[in-house]
Design a protein around this motif. Structure first.
Motif, PDB file in Angstrom:
ATOM      1  N   MET A 186      18.641 -23.503 -29.063  1.00  0.00           N
ATOM      2  CA  MET A 186      19.748 -22.577 -28.836  1.00  0.00           C
ATOM      3  C   MET A 186      20.841 -22.768 -29.881  1.00  0.00           C
ATOM      4  N   PHE A 187      21.103 -24.006 -30.274  1.00  0.00           N
ATOM      5  CA  PHE A 187      22.104 -24.281 -31.310  1.00  0.00           C
ATOM      6  C   PHE A 187      21.689 -23.640 -32.630  1.00  0.00           C
TER       7      PHE A 187
ATOM      8  N   ASN B 167      19.598 -21.097 -33.012  1.00  0.00           N
ATOM      9  CA  ASN B 167      19.633 -19.639 -32.859  1.00  0.00           C
ATOM     10  C   ASN B 167      21.045 -19.093 -33.004  1.00  0.00           C
ATOM     11  N   PHE B 168      22.005 -19.790 -32.421  1.00  0.00           N
ATOM     12  CA  PHE B 168      23.390 -19.340 -32.519  1.00  0.00           C
ATOM     13  C   PHE B 168      23.915 -19.462 -33.944  1.00  0.00           C
ATOM     14  N   LEU B 169      23.534 -20.540 -34.633  1.00  0.00           N
ATOM     15  CA  LEU B 169      23.992 -20.710 -36.010  1.00  0.00           C
ATOM     16  C   LEU B 169      23.470 -19.588 -36.899  1.00  0.00           C
TER      17      LEU B 169
ATOM     18  N   LEU C  58      23.249 -16.570 -36.281  1.00  0.00           N
ATOM     19  CA  LEU C  58      23.979 -15.314 -36.104  1.00  0.00           C
ATOM     20  C   LEU C  58      25.209 -15.222 -37.001  1.00  0.00           C
TER      21      LEU C  58
ATOM     22  N   THR D 102      18.690 -19.136 -40.911  1.00  0.00           N
ATOM     23  CA  THR D 102      18.172 -19.174 -39.549  1.00  0.00           C
ATOM     24  C   THR D 102      16.853 -19.943 -39.555  1.00  0.00           C
TER      25      THR D 102
ATOM     26  N   GLU E 176      21.689 -10.100 -29.448  1.00  0.00           N
ATOM     27  CA  GLU E 176      21.110 -11.258 -30.122  1.00  0.00           C
ATOM     28  C   GLU E 176      21.619 -12.567 -29.533  1.00  0.00           C
ATOM     29  N   PHE E 177      22.859 -12.580 -29.048  1.00  0.00           N
ATOM     30  CA  PHE E 177      23.364 -13.759 -28.358  1.00  0.00           C
ATOM     31  C   PHE E 177      22.532 -14.036 -27.115  1.00  0.00           C
TER      32      PHE E 177
ATOM     33  N   ALA F  90      19.100 -15.297 -28.129  1.00  0.00           N
ATOM     34  CA  ALA F  90      19.147 -16.690 -28.568  1.00  0.00           C
ATOM     35  C   ALA F  90      19.035 -17.643 -27.385  1.00  0.00           C
ATOM     36  N   ILE F  91      19.704 -17.313 -26.285  1.00  0.00           N
ATOM     37  CA  ILE F  91      19.631 -18.167 -25.094  1.00  0.00           C
ATOM     38  C   ILE F  91      18.289 -18.011 -24.398  1.00  0.00           C
TER      39      ILE F  91
ATOM     40  N   SER G 242      15.265 -19.693 -26.309  1.00  0.00           N
ATOM     41  CA  SER G 242      15.275 -21.157 -26.194  1.00  0.00           C
ATOM     42  C   SER G 242      14.872 -21.584 -24.788  1.00  0.00           C
TER      43      SER G 242
END
Length: 224
Positions: free
Chosen positions: A81-82, A84-86, A88, A94, A201-202, A205-206, A209
């Motif tokens: 998740m970290f 995936n968030f990075l 964005l 990515t 996309e947020f 991302a969660i 994961s």
């Protein structure tokens, strides 16, 4: 030194700042912050999330699983998740959208499950190749199908995560590249669409994961 007690006079200073009383605060640094600081709302939310994941993974693994095994999947969930968030953020690589990383996560995990299951629970693993209630005439075909579905598990885990990350980023990139040549009314609509896609996309991302971690937990529960 005028007398014996002058060594206790508060005279130590650095850049006109008295540093005599810093020794009082040094002891607090040795105490874990969780005992003397109120946790923030972010920390409380994150701790509640990890506790919920721990309870859910523990239920899936079953009581026969090893104690503490849920923390492996919780750590993997947090790391994916970290990343995936990075991804964005603009101009940040990515890593979770590349099979090099996703396969590096899925393949060793699946291989360790298989080695543990076939070495320690051989009969149980053989029983998984034939689902309960299968007719005798279909048993050879079911063994082949179950074997193939078992072998491709790390590939499906890796491709699912990478493909979902690539799809959203490609859509955001393609829409963003058309922006400079558009009229202002259409450009405002494009920006709103981009914001909506970014929110999506947020969520992806969660979700991805969580899906990766929950499927890994299910694969682990099958070998116990």
């Amino acid at each position: 030194m005028t007398n014996l007690f002058s060594v206790f006079d508060p005279t130590t200073s650095m850049m006109s700042l008295s540093i005599n009383w810093t020794s009082t605060a040094l002891g607090l640094m040795l105490i874990p912050p969780m005992y003397w600081l109120m946790p923030s709302r972010y920390m409380m939310m994150w701790n509640n999330t990890l506790l919920t994941l721990h309870k859910e993974f523990k239920t899936l693994i079953s009581p026969s699983g090893f104690n503490g095994s849920t923390f492996l999947f919780i750590s993997m969930f947090s790391m994916i998740m970290f990343n995936n968030f990075l991804g964005l953020f603009p101009y940040i690589f990515t890593s979770s959208s590349h099979l090099t990383m996703t396969l590096a996560l899925a393949l060793p995990l699946w291989m360790s499950f298989m080695l543990f299951g076939w070495i320690n629970n051989t009969i149980h693993m053989f029983a998984h190749l034939v689902p309960q209630g299968t007719p005798y005439i279909l048993m050879p075909f079911m063994v082949c199908i179950e074997t193939i579905s078992n072998i491709i598990r790390p590939g499906t885990l890796a491709v699912r995560l990478a493909a979902n990350m690539i799809a959203g980023h490609l859509l955001l990139t393609l829409l963003g590249n058309t922006g400079p040549g558009l009229m202002y009314p259409i450009l405002s609509l494009l920006i709103m669409t981009q914001i909506a896609l970014l929110i999506l996309e947020f969520a992806v991302a969660i979700i991805q994961s969580y899906v990766f971690a929950i499927l890994s937990t299910l694969y682990c529960s099958e070998v116990n």
